[in-house]
Write a protein that holds these residues in place. Sequence first.
Motif, PDB file in Angstrom:
ATOM      1  N   PRO A 238       0.824  -1.205   0.000  1.00 30.80           N
ATOM      2  CA  PRO A 238       0.000   0.000   0.000  1.00 30.80           C
ATOM      3  C   PRO A 238       0.862   1.262   0.000  1.00 30.80           C
ATOM      4  O   PRO A 238       2.032   1.227   0.345  1.00 30.80           O
ATOM      5  CB  PRO A 238      -0.747  -0.121   1.324  1.00 30.80           C
ATOM      6  N   ILE A 239       0.230   2.356  -0.377  1.00 34.06           N
ATOM      7  CA  ILE A 239       0.853   3.662  -0.202  1.00 34.06           C
ATOM      8  C   ILE A 239       0.568   4.104   1.231  1.00 34.06           C
ATOM      9  O   ILE A 239      -0.589   4.269   1.624  1.00 34.06           O
ATOM     10  CB  ILE A 239       0.279   4.695  -1.188  1.00 34.06           C
ATOM     11  N   ILE A 240       1.623   4.283   2.024  1.00 36.80           N
ATOM     12  CA  ILE A 240       1.470   4.733   3.410  1.00 36.80           C
ATOM     13  C   ILE A 240       1.911   6.185   3.476  1.00 36.80           C
ATOM     14  O   ILE A 240       3.089   6.495   3.256  1.00 36.80           O
ATOM     15  CB  ILE A 240       2.306   3.876   4.372  1.00 36.80           C
ATOM     16  N   PRO A 241       0.992   7.096   3.747  1.00 37.01           N
ATOM     17  CA  PRO A 241       1.334   8.521   3.757  1.00 37.01           C
ATOM     18  C   PRO A 241       2.480   8.830   4.723  1.00 37.01           C
ATOM     19  O   PRO A 241       2.524   8.325   5.845  1.00 37.01           O
ATOM     20  CB  PRO A 241       0.034   9.185   4.237  1.00 37.01           C
ATOM     21  N   ALA A 242       3.418   9.629   4.248  1.00 36.41           N
ATOM     22  CA  ALA A 242       4.553  10.096   5.047  1.00 36.41           C
ATOM     23  C   ALA A 242       5.494   8.977   5.468  1.00 36.41           C
ATOM     24  O   ALA A 242       6.389   9.193   6.285  1.00 36.41           O
ATOM     25  CB  ALA A 242       4.069  10.864   6.293  1.00 36.41           C
ATOM     26  N   ILE A 243       5.289   7.780   4.908  1.00 36.64           N
ATOM     27  CA  ILE A 243       6.181   6.650   5.185  1.00 36.64           C
ATOM     28  C   ILE A 243       6.744   6.087   3.876  1.00 36.64           C
ATOM     29  O   ILE A 243       7.948   5.990   3.689  1.00 36.64           O
ATOM     30  CB  ILE A 243       5.478   5.527   5.971  1.00 36.64           C
ATOM     31  N   THR A 244       5.864   5.713   2.950  1.00 36.20           N
ATOM     32  CA  THR A 244       6.322   5.094   1.700  1.00 36.20           C
ATOM     33  C   THR A 244       5.962   5.889   0.451  1.00 36.20           C
ATOM     34  O   THR A 244       6.441   5.554  -0.634  1.00 36.20           O
ATOM     35  CB  THR A 244       5.736   3.675   1.535  1.00 36.20           C
ATOM     36  N   ASP A 245       5.126   6.913   0.546  1.00 39.21           N
ATOM     37  CA  ASP A 245       4.673   7.600  -0.673  1.00 39.21           C
ATOM     38  C   ASP A 245       5.830   8.258  -1.426  1.00 39.21           C
ATOM     39  O   ASP A 245       5.746   8.479  -2.629  1.00 39.21           O
ATOM     40  CB  ASP A 245       3.588   8.631  -0.346  1.00 39.21           C
ATOM     41  N   GLU A 246       6.925   8.562  -0.734  1.00 34.02           N
ATOM     42  CA  GLU A 246       8.053   9.209  -1.406  1.00 34.02           C
ATOM     43  C   GLU A 246       8.701   8.329  -2.470  1.00 34.02           C
ATOM     44  O   GLU A 246       9.420   8.814  -3.335  1.00 34.02           O
ATOM     45  CB  GLU A 246       9.125   9.603  -0.382  1.00 34.02           C
ATOM     46  N   PHE A 247       8.439   7.014  -2.428  1.00 36.38           N
ATOM     47  CA  PHE A 247       9.057   6.087  -3.368  1.00 36.38           C
ATOM     48  C   PHE A 247       8.192   5.834  -4.607  1.00 36.38           C
ATOM     49  O   PHE A 247       8.592   5.098  -5.498  1.00 36.38           O
ATOM     50  CB  PHE A 247       9.339   4.748  -2.678  1.00 36.38           C
ATOM     51  N   MET A 248       7.014   6.420  -4.667  1.00 41.14           N
ATOM     52  CA  MET A 248       6.077   6.126  -5.748  1.00 41.14           C
ATOM     53  C   MET A 248       6.689   6.345  -7.128  1.00 41.14           C
ATOM     54  O   MET A 248       6.663   5.458  -7.991  1.00 41.14           O
ATOM     55  CB  MET A 248       4.820   6.986  -5.593  1.00 41.14           C
ATOM     56  N   GLU A 249       7.242   7.512  -7.356  1.00 37.43           N
ATOM     57  CA  GLU A 249       7.776   7.839  -8.686  1.00 37.43           C
ATOM     58  C   GLU A 249       8.951   6.939  -9.067  1.00 37.43           C
ATOM     59  O   GLU A 249       9.060   6.503 -10.221  1.00 37.43           O
ATOM     60  CB  GLU A 249       8.212   9.307  -8.724  1.00 37.43           C
ATOM     61  N   GLU A 250       9.809   6.644  -8.099  1.00 37.34           N
ATOM     62  CA  GLU A 250      10.970   5.804  -8.392  1.00 37.34           C
ATOM     63  C   GLU A 250      10.547   4.378  -8.738  1.00 37.34           C
ATOM     64  O   GLU A 250      11.112   3.759  -9.652  1.00 37.34           O
ATOM     65  CB  GLU A 250      11.925   5.783  -7.202  1.00 37.34           C
ATOM     66  N   ILE A 251       9.561   3.857  -8.039  1.00 34.30           N
ATOM     67  CA  ILE A 251       9.089   2.501  -8.327  1.00 34.30           C
ATOM     68  C   ILE A 251       8.527   2.427  -9.737  1.00 34.30           C
ATOM     69  O   ILE A 251       8.821   1.497 -10.497  1.00 34.30           O
ATOM     70  CB  ILE A 251       8.028   2.068  -7.294  1.00 34.30           C
ATOM     71  N   VAL A 252       7.719   3.406 -10.103  1.00 27.19           N
ATOM     72  CA  VAL A 252       7.137   3.428 -11.446  1.00 27.19           C
ATOM     73  C   VAL A 252       8.240   3.493 -12.501  1.00 27.19           C
ATOM     74  O   VAL A 252       8.228   2.737 -13.494  1.00 27.19           O
ATOM     75  CB  VAL A 252       6.178   4.630 -11.603  1.00 27.19           C
ATOM     76  N   ALA A 253       9.209   4.379 -12.311  1.00 24.44           N
ATOM     77  CA  ALA A 253      10.270   4.562 -13.299  1.00 24.44           C
ATOM     78  C   ALA A 253      11.122   3.301 -13.444  1.00 24.44           C
ATOM     79  O   ALA A 253      11.446   2.878 -14.565  1.00 24.44           O
ATOM     80  CB  ALA A 253      11.148   5.751 -12.901  1.00 24.44           C
ATOM     81  N   ARG A 254      11.486   2.687 -12.329  1.00 25.10           N
ATOM     82  CA  ARG A 254      12.344   1.504 -12.397  1.00 25.10           C
ATOM     83  C   ARG A 254      11.596   0.290 -12.946  1.00 25.10           C
ATOM     84  O   ARG A 254      12.184  -0.536 -13.651  1.00 25.10           O
ATOM     85  CB  ARG A 254      12.933   1.219 -11.015  1.00 25.10           C
ATOM     86  N   ALA A 255      10.319   0.180 -12.657  1.00 20.57           N
ATOM     87  CA  ALA A 255       9.536  -0.912 -13.228  1.00 20.57           C
ATOM     88  C   ALA A 255       9.425  -0.746 -14.747  1.00 20.57           C
ATOM     89  O   ALA A 255       9.589  -1.707 -15.504  1.00 20.57           O
ATOM     90  CB  ALA A 255       8.151  -0.958 -12.592  1.00 20.57           C
ATOM     91  N   ALA A 256       9.159   0.460 -15.187  1.00 23.76           N
ATOM     92  CA  ALA A 256       9.042   0.727 -16.620  1.00 23.76           C
ATOM     93  C   ALA A 256      10.346   0.437 -17.339  1.00 23.76           C
ATOM     94  O   ALA A 256      10.364  -0.082 -18.464  1.00 23.76           O
ATOM     95  CB  ALA A 256       8.616   2.173 -16.850  1.00 23.76           C
ATOM     96  N   ALA A 257      11.473   0.763 -16.709  1.00 28.19           N
ATOM     97  CA  ALA A 257      12.788   0.521 -17.322  1.00 28.19           C
ATOM     98  C   ALA A 257      13.048  -0.959 -17.532  1.00 28.19           C
ATOM     99  O   ALA A 257      13.843  -1.337 -18.410  1.00 28.19           O
ATOM    100  CB  ALA A 257      13.884   1.120 -16.438  1.00 28.19           C
ATOM    101  N   LEU A 258      12.367  -1.805 -16.768  1.00 30.35           N
ATOM    102  CA  LEU A 258      12.518  -3.261 -16.910  1.00 30.35           C
ATOM    103  C   LEU A 258      11.532  -3.850 -17.911  1.00 30.35           C
ATOM    104  O   LEU A 258      11.511  -5.058 -18.125  1.00 30.35           O
ATOM    105  CB  LEU A 258      12.329  -3.941 -15.543  1.00 30.35           C
ATOM    106  N   GLY A 259      10.725  -3.000 -18.497  1.00 32.86           N
ATOM    107  CA  GLY A 259       9.772  -3.473 -19.493  1.00 32.86           C
ATOM    108  C   GLY A 259       8.380  -3.719 -18.970  1.00 32.86           C
ATOM    109  O   GLY A 259       7.494  -4.149 -19.726  1.00 32.86           O
ATOM    110  N   VAL A 260       8.143  -3.463 -17.679  1.00 36.40           N
ATOM    111  CA  VAL A 260       6.801  -3.627 -17.113  1.00 36.40           C
ATOM    112  C   VAL A 260       5.898  -2.547 -17.698  1.00 36.40           C
ATOM    113  O   VAL A 260       6.254  -1.369 -17.719  1.00 36.40           O
ATOM    114  CB  VAL A 260       6.843  -3.519 -15.572  1.00 36.40           C
ATOM    115  N   ARG A 261       4.734  -2.926 -18.161  1.00 43.26           N
ATOM    116  CA  ARG A 261       3.847  -1.982 -18.817  1.00 43.26           C
ATOM    117  C   ARG A 261       2.529  -1.783 -18.087  1.00 43.26           C
ATOM    118  O   ARG A 261       1.608  -1.166 -18.609  1.00 43.26           O
ATOM    119  CB  ARG A 261       3.576  -2.444 -20.265  1.00 43.26           C
ATOM    120  N   SER A 262       2.462  -2.300 -16.876  1.00 43.82           N
ATOM    121  CA  SER A 262       1.237  -2.147 -16.097  1.00 43.82           C
ATOM    122  C   SER A 262       1.592  -1.853 -14.648  1.00 43.82           C
ATOM    123  O   SER A 262       2.436  -2.531 -14.057  1.00 43.82           O
ATOM    124  CB  SER A 262       0.382  -3.420 -16.170  1.00 43.82           C
TER     125      SER A 262
END
Length: 361
Positions: A238-262
């Motif tokens: 889950p997205i945990i406010p003020a705990i894990t939300d700061e990683f949202m953009e990085e997770i999306v970018a790194r997943a996309a770089a591996l070819g993940v499209r969803s």
Amino acid sequence: MEKRLAPAVNGRGAQSGAVPDRFGLATRETDGDWRDYMETLDGPPVKLRTTVTEERPKTILSFNRSPDIAFDRSINAYRGCEHGCIYCFARPTHAYHDLSPGLDFETKLYAKPDAARLLRETLAKPKYRPRPIAMGTNTDPYQPIERRYRITRQVLEVCLDARHPVTITTKSDRVLDDLDLLVAMAEQQLVAVAISVTTFDPKLSGKLEPRAAAPAKRLAALGKLVQAGVPAHCSIAPIIPAITDEFMEEIVARAAALGVRSAGWIPLRLPHEVAPLFREWLSVHFPERGDKVMSIVRSIRGGRDNDPDFFTRMKPSGVWADLFRARFRIACKRAGIGKERFELDCSQFRPPEIGGQMRLF
């Protein structure tokens, strides 16, 4: 939020093991053992052993009529989960059995060795009609004890034999142990796999989900699934406010770089006993931030710790929720990633043979 002085329970997510009285269950009494007496003085032991009990249910396929989820049937090969994710919404299920949703949920596990046989018998019934079976909806099908029991693999073997579609959700790269089956199923549009990634901070992950695979391993597993042709989805959950939300953009970018499209995100949910357990976890690991976290949680849940209502439980509201949505949308646009709908094929289904034997051809 008051600062907690008690030490953290190392290697576990929950910090206590109180049995709830939500179902009118009597509080368990001590048996006179000296260890019980010591716990009354010092609290539970810091290091806890995991135990596994085998159970023999009469059925393995569970059906639901929830209008806001995408599946109507599921299989849970295990009860309880050693991953110990403090935010796990399945924790309250242990309360039905007079067990703690806290430490009991992640230390007192149950395995269902007959799952594959029971599934085969169900799929062979004349009136059975196929729709995708969801695995990982309650407890993780690839938690550590899967390596010993291989129940998830056995279930997948039955589904492949019967040409029955399956969706899998996990926080473990152990899913790659079954890559041979997943590839065979993917070739026939019978499987889709979602892997949840919450953070890239190993220390935070060790507190938040202490016995789950390291986030980097989960991300690498997504890449390997994509390379093998298996439909893969990155769940930021889950997205945990003020705990894990700061990683949202990085997770999306790194997943996309591996070819993940969803990719997708799910906000923190705190049903029943999960709310006090999470508050306790905050008091141990983030005492200075606990009030802020819970304030934001309540702001996206209509002033409550949790919203149990259909539809809105999956769609938080308010300024903070709108901010998370906007950030996620922008991150996906930049990375060229979306949320694909994986269409699984039910038309190939064939009732399996009974008697434990799989088809040779």
